[in-house]
Structure formats: C-alpha cells, structure tokens
Design a protein around this motif. Structure first.
Motif, PDB file in Angstrom:
ATOM      1  N   LEU A  60       0.831  -1.198   0.000  1.00 21.38           N
ATOM      2  CA  LEU A  60       0.000   0.000   0.000  1.00 21.38           C
ATOM      3  C   LEU A  60       0.869   1.253   0.000  1.00 21.38           C
ATOM      4  CD1 LEU A  60      -2.704   1.410   0.090  1.00 21.38           C
ATOM      5  CD2 LEU A  60      -2.744   1.111   2.580  1.00 21.38           C
ATOM      6  N   LYS A  61       1.961   1.227   0.748  1.00 22.26           N
ATOM      7  CA  LYS A  61       2.863   2.380   0.755  1.00 22.26           C
ATOM      8  C   LYS A  61       3.386   2.666  -0.648  1.00 22.26           C
ATOM      9  CE  LYS A  61       4.367   1.903   5.568  1.00 22.26           C
ATOM     10  NZ  LYS A  61       5.454   1.471   6.490  1.00 22.26           N
ATOM     11  N   ALA A  62       3.708   1.610  -1.381  1.00 22.13           N
ATOM     12  CA  ALA A  62       4.178   1.779  -2.754  1.00 22.13           C
ATOM     13  C   ALA A  62       3.112   2.442  -3.620  1.00 22.13           C
ATOM     14  CB  ALA A  62       4.575   0.431  -3.351  1.00 22.13           C
ATOM     15  N   GLU A  63       1.853   2.134  -3.354  1.00 21.31           N
ATOM     16  CA  GLU A  63       0.756   2.727  -4.107  1.00 21.31           C
ATOM     17  C   GLU A  63       0.505   4.179  -3.696  1.00 21.31           C
ATOM     18  OE1 GLU A  63      -2.639   0.256  -3.536  1.00 21.31           O
ATOM     19  OE2 GLU A  63      -1.628  -1.583  -4.196  1.00 21.31           O
ATOM     20  N   LEU A  64       0.746   4.492  -2.430  1.00 21.38           N
ATOM     21  CA  LEU A  64       0.457   5.834  -1.912  1.00 21.38           C
ATOM     22  C   LEU A  64       1.550   6.849  -2.224  1.00 21.38           C
ATOM     23  CD1 LEU A  64      -0.851   4.834   1.642  1.00 21.38           C
ATOM     24  CD2 LEU A  64      -2.244   5.580  -0.304  1.00 21.38           C
ATOM     25  N   LEU A  65       2.783   6.406  -2.303  1.00 15.42           N
ATOM     26  CA  LEU A  65       3.920   7.322  -2.393  1.00 15.42           C
ATOM     27  C   LEU A  65       3.926   8.248  -3.611  1.00 15.42           C
ATOM     28  CD1 LEU A  65       6.748   5.078  -0.961  1.00 15.42           C
ATOM     29  CD2 LEU A  65       6.138   7.365  -0.143  1.00 15.42           C
ATOM     30  N   PRO A  66       3.480   7.802  -4.793  1.00 12.37           N
ATOM     31  CA  PRO A  66       3.522   8.727  -5.936  1.00 12.37           C
ATOM     32  C   PRO A  66       2.779  10.039  -5.698  1.00 12.37           C
ATOM     33  CG  PRO A  66       3.195   6.486  -6.712  1.00 12.37           C
ATOM     34  CD  PRO A  66       3.096   6.434  -5.216  1.00 12.37           C
ATOM     35  N   ALA A  67       1.760  10.027  -4.854  1.00 10.94           N
ATOM     36  CA  ALA A  67       1.005  11.246  -4.580  1.00 10.94           C
ATOM     37  C   ALA A  67       1.852  12.300  -3.874  1.00 10.94           C
ATOM     38  CB  ALA A  67      -0.228  10.926  -3.739  1.00 10.94           C
ATOM     39  N   TYR A  68       2.920  11.859  -3.205  1.00 16.32           N
ATOM     40  CA  TYR A  68       3.792  12.797  -2.497  1.00 16.32           C
ATOM     41  C   TYR A  68       4.958  13.272  -3.363  1.00 16.32           C
ATOM     42  CZ  TYR A  68       1.349  11.044   1.647  1.00 16.32           C
ATOM     43  OH  TYR A  68       0.385  10.701   2.565  1.00 16.32           O
ATOM     44  N   GLY A  69       5.126  12.658  -4.532  1.00 15.02           N
ATOM     45  CA  GLY A  69       6.273  12.951  -5.378  1.00 15.02           C
ATOM     46  C   GLY A  69       6.490  14.425  -5.697  1.00 15.02           C
ATOM     47  N   PRO A  70       5.478  15.133  -6.203  1.00 14.36           N
ATOM     48  CA  PRO A  70       5.690  16.544  -6.541  1.00 14.36           C
ATOM     49  C   PRO A  70       6.090  17.386  -5.333  1.00 14.36           C
ATOM     50  CG  PRO A  70       3.697  15.707  -7.569  1.00 14.36           C
ATOM     51  CD  PRO A  70       4.150  14.647  -6.616  1.00 14.36           C
ATOM     52  N   TYR A  71       5.466  17.109  -4.189  1.00 17.17           N
ATOM     53  CA  TYR A  71       5.825  17.855  -2.968  1.00 17.17           C
ATOM     54  C   TYR A  71       7.286  17.596  -2.598  1.00 17.17           C
ATOM     55  CZ  TYR A  71       6.101  19.206   1.918  1.00 17.17           C
ATOM     56  OH  TYR A  71       6.500  19.769   3.103  1.00 17.17           O
ATOM     57  N   LEU A  72       7.686  16.333  -2.614  1.00 18.26           N
ATOM     58  CA  LEU A  72       9.055  15.981  -2.238  1.00 18.26           C
ATOM     59  C   LEU A  72      10.061  16.596  -3.203  1.00 18.26           C
ATOM     60  CD1 LEU A  72       8.452  12.214  -1.390  1.00 18.26           C
ATOM     61  CD2 LEU A  72       8.759  14.088   0.239  1.00 18.26           C
ATOM     62  N   ASP A  73       9.759  16.576  -4.494  1.00 20.67           N
ATOM     63  CA  ASP A  73      10.647  17.181  -5.484  1.00 20.67           C
ATOM     64  C   ASP A  73      10.825  18.674  -5.204  1.00 20.67           C
ATOM     65  OD1 ASP A  73      10.983  14.777  -6.784  1.00 20.67           O
ATOM     66  OD2 ASP A  73       9.502  15.204  -8.347  1.00 20.67           O
ATOM     67  N   GLY A  74       9.727  19.338  -4.869  1.00 21.24           N
ATOM     68  CA  GLY A  74       9.793  20.766  -4.595  1.00 21.24           C
ATOM     69  C   GLY A  74      10.625  21.084  -3.368  1.00 21.24           C
ATOM     70  N   VAL A  75      10.436  20.313  -2.306  1.00 15.45           N
ATOM     71  CA  VAL A  75      11.184  20.541  -1.062  1.00 15.45           C
ATOM     72  C   VAL A  75      12.678  20.307  -1.289  1.00 15.45           C
ATOM     73  CG1 VAL A  75      11.581  19.709   1.281  1.00 15.45           C
ATOM     74  CG2 VAL A  75       9.247  20.028   0.463  1.00 15.45           C
TER      75      VAL A  75
END
Length: 242
Positions: A60-75
């Motif tokens: 499930l974590k693998a499925e959820l993580l892409p949603a955080y990608g843009p935020y993490l890239d920005g930070v």
C-alpha cells in the motif's frame, strides 16, 4: 481536483516556494501545501493502521507514495532544511516499499540538514536510515530477493559521521560485506569461474567492512563471513601474483 500533470506541477511549485522560505530547524509553514500534505499523511496512516500484514502495508505504501512525489521534489529542490514530517516519513516508506534509490535521495537531504524523525521514533535519524536499509538488505539476501548493493554503499557513506549504536553500524557493514561477496560469487559463476577484474578490490572492501563490524560488535555474526572472505582474497591475490 483530480490528479493531473498540472496539479502535480503546481504542488511541486508550492512546495518549493514554501520550503525556500522556511528556515532550518523550523517547521514548514503551517498553512498551504505542507498542511495539505499532513492531512494526506494522516489519512494514509489511518488506512495503513487498518492493515495487519506487513507485506500488505508495504504494498500500500508503494501505491500511496507517488502522490507525495511533486511535494518531495519541490522541497528537495529549494528546501533549507526545515523540519518536515512528510519528507522523513516518505523516506521510511520508500525503504519499506523497496524503492531504495528514492529513499537514498531523501535520506541525503534529511541527513544533510539533520532533520528530526517524528516524535514517535526513539532512534536518531542516522540510526533509522542505517538500520532500516541494513535490515532490508539482509532480509533480501535471506529470501533470495534482488537488492542493489550500491544502496548499501550509499547508506554507509551517508551515515558515516552519524552517531548511532555500535550494533547498528556493525549490522550495516555486515550487510554490505555479505552483498559484495554474494554479487561477486554470482558474477564469477556467470563467467564460468573467472573472477571479475575488480575481484581483489571488492573482496578487500568486504574484508575491511567485516573486520570493522566485528570490532564494533563481536556478536554481529560476521566471523564466518570474514574467514571466507579472507580465503577468497588470498585466492585472488595468489592468482594475480602468479
């Protein structure tokens, strides 16, 4: 708004802007994109809490993580090291999900800025990175799963100056040495018994790691590994000298 390239681009821009304004060791601003990500994190944690299977949690974590990608890239693009629970949690989730390249990218930022782990963690950030990566690597070796040994090299380099229990550092060194020797044996077998050109260098690295691991924690379980690695190193050096 449904997920879309435009939404993800906007999230990345907002995260970069917020991260660039937050001073080190302060929290990210409590409004805007960080607040949105914290709400998303709380929702995802609630979903994970309802699952008992560790394997299912990781999936499930693998499925959820892409949603955080843009935020993490920005930070990571503009961040100054403000305390950020989303970044540290995502780092751990990427390890659990087996996406180790992204985990190490986040770990480099987290350790460079000395970001604290969430309050529920008793271990320091460096300890968490070293132990979680070591455990993942050792579990993969026991189960016959694939694992990129370069991740262990990165973890060792990133945590080299971090304070942690000797047992944890020994475990990381042990896991690195075992994977070096495993990959070396695989390469030699694939070449019909011919060792790779860097066999001496690789085996020397493994021997040094094992010696350090045993020095740090005598009960780390690496003594048999050390004997085998030293024998292999002697074989390679004798062959080279002859």
């Amino acid at each position: 708004m449904a997920d879309s390239p435009a939404k993800r681009h906007l999230q990345r821009q907002l995260a970069a802007k917020a991260a660039s304004k937050a001073a080190g060791h302060q929290l990210m601003p409590g409004t805007g994109i960080y607040e949105q990500m914290l709400l998303q994190l709380a929702s995802d944690r609630a979903r994970l809490k309802n699952i008992q299977s560790t394997t299912a949690k990781c999936q499930l974590k693998a499925e959820l993580l892409p949603a955080y990608g843009p935020y993490l890239d920005g930070v990571l693009a503009e961040g100054n090291g403000a305390a950020d629970e989303v970044v540290t949690t995502a780092m751990l989730w990427h390890i659990d999900a087996g996406s180790y390249v992204e985990a190490m990218r986040l770990a480099e930022y987290v350790l460079r800025h000395n970001l604290p782990m969430p309050d529920r963690f008793e271990r320091t950030t460096g300890t968490v990175v070293a132990e979680e990566v070591a455990d993942a690597a050792l579990n993969a070796l026991r189960s016959g799963a694939e694992f990129d040994a370069s991740i262990l090299q990165q973890a060792c380099a990133l945590t080299d100056d971090q304070d942690m229990p000797d047992q944890v550092r020994a475990k990381l060194l042990l896991s690195r040495a075992r994977w070096i020797m495993h990959d070396l044996a695989e390469a030699e077998a694939a070449a019909g018994g011919e060792p790779p050109h860097d066999a001496i260098e690789l085996t020397t690295t493994a021997v040094e790691a094992l010696r350090r691991a045993i020095q740090l924690h005598d009960g780390c379980g690496g003594k048999t590994d050390l004997g085998k690695a030293e024998s292999r190193l002697k074989k390679y050096t004798d062959s080279a000298n002859s």
